[in-house]
Scaffold this active site. Structure first.
Site, short mmCIF file in Angstrom:
data_model
loop_
_atom_site.label_atom_id
_atom_site.label_comp_id
_atom_site.label_asym_id
_atom_site.label_seq_id
_atom_site.Cartn_x
_atom_site.Cartn_y
_atom_site.Cartn_z
N ASP A 7 0.82 -1.22 0.00
CA ASP A 7 0.00 0.00 0.00
C ASP A 7 0.85 1.27 0.00
O ASP A 7 2.06 1.22 0.16
CB ASP A 7 -0.95 0.01 1.21
CG ASP A 7 -0.30 -0.56 2.47
OD1 ASP A 7 0.93 -0.41 2.62
OD2 ASP A 7 -1.00 -1.15 3.31
N ASP A 23 -7.69 -4.10 14.32
CA ASP A 23 -9.06 -4.47 13.91
C ASP A 23 -9.04 -5.56 12.83
O ASP A 23 -10.03 -5.81 12.16
CB ASP A 23 -9.84 -3.24 13.41
CG ASP A 23 -9.19 -2.57 12.20
OD1 ASP A 23 -8.14 -3.06 11.74
OD2 ASP A 23 -9.74 -1.57 11.71
N HIS A 73 -7.42 -5.75 9.97
CA HIS A 73 -7.30 -5.42 8.54
C HIS A 73 -5.91 -5.76 8.03
O HIS A 73 -4.93 -5.61 8.74
CB HIS A 73 -7.66 -3.95 8.26
CG HIS A 73 -6.64 -2.96 8.71
ND1 HIS A 73 -6.78 -2.19 9.84
CD2 HIS A 73 -5.44 -2.60 8.18
CE1 HIS A 73 -5.74 -1.39 9.98
NE2 HIS A 73 -4.90 -1.63 8.99
N GLU A 121 -9.85 -2.34 5.05
CA GLU A 121 -10.50 -2.04 6.32
C GLU A 121 -11.70 -2.97 6.54
O GLU A 121 -12.19 -3.61 5.60
CB GLU A 121 -10.97 -0.58 6.32
CG GLU A 121 -9.87 0.44 6.07
CD GLU A 121 -8.96 0.68 7.26
OE1 GLU A 121 -8.74 -0.25 8.05
OE2 GLU A 121 -8.46 1.82 7.40
#
Length: 257
Positions: A72, A141, A143, A148
């Protein structure tokens, strides 16, 4: 699916680096036969990168015939900004090894047409023959890359708006100033990573323990995108003891056995 549990962060980093090193050496890369590696950013892989640099400097490992594809990059952050993933990769890894800069692929968050940039990235992976080993980290979380919670598990490289949890987590890199944190990023998709022949996910620290539990003890769930890798034919989760705190005792015993 394998779960490799090491005592602490340093041991987990060393195990992961040795695994990458061995995979490259066993592949016997050469001119016209490149080993293709997917790479993450963030705090978790830093120890692994340090070890890989050490192996290279000791003469045990060469990246001359390795192609890399990063997961990314932020949108709108100048490439030379200290917090861009271009800067991260060059400062923490690439400039210390013998990789050809033309073989280190990172998405361009300042491209004039971001969708064209994402499509071209997918095409480059395809032209390289696919990814042999994709290394990833995860957020608290669950991801992976910037996929996400709620991301499609068949997603490809694309533009993503970052969740507030991710923006808050990244604020520490921008002097704690939320207004400086990019709110969008380009990211490979879950489907992009799933296409790799092998996936290794690094999960360390107690703050990732609930995510590891969701990744391996519960079902596949697009709200915890890392859980998709239960369905990959060759996934290795590498973690430290702290990351296992939410797992059942029998799960830990099973994988340690």
């Amino acid at each position: 699916m394998r779960l490799v549990i090491l005592e602490d962060y340093d041991q987990a980093s060393e195990w992961a680096a040795k695994y990458i090193c061995n995979r490259i050496i066993q592949f016997k890369p050469s001119q016209g036969r490149y080993f293709t590696l997917g790479l993450p950013t963030g705090n978790t892989p830093l120890g692994c990168y340090k070890k890989l640099i050490e192996y290279h400097k000791n003469g045990d490992l060469s990246f001359r015939y390795v192609k890399t594809f990063n997961m990314d990059e932020y949108v709108g952050l100048p490439r030379n900004h200290p917090e861009s993933y271009h800067s991260y990769m060059w400062n923490n890894f690439f400039k210390h090894i013998d990789i050809d800069p033309n073989n280190a692929h990172i998405l361009d968050g300042n491209a004039p047409d971001l969708q064209v940039e994402c499509d071209a990235f997918e095409k480059k992976i395809e032209e390289a023959g696919g990814i042999d080993l994709f290394v990833g980290g995860i957020g608290p979380d669950g991801h992976i890359a910037f996929n996400e919670p709620g991301s499609s598990l068949s997603s490809r490289t694309r533009l993503k708006t970052l969740a507030m949890d991710t923006i808050l987590a990244n604020a520490k890199y921008f002097d704690g100033d939320l207004s400086k944190v990019p709110t969008m990023a380009l990211t490979v998709g879950v489907g992009t990573v799933m296409d790799a022949r092998e996936v290794m996910i690094l999960i360390t620290g107690a703050h990732k323990a609930f995510a590891l539990y969701k990744a391996i003890e519960e079902g596949v769930n697009h709200m915890w995108t890392v859980s998709a890798f239960q369905q990959h034919p060759r996934t290795i989760f590498v973690c430290d003891e702290d990351a296992t705190l939410e797992l059942r005792v029998k799960t830990v015993k099973y994988f340690k056995g």
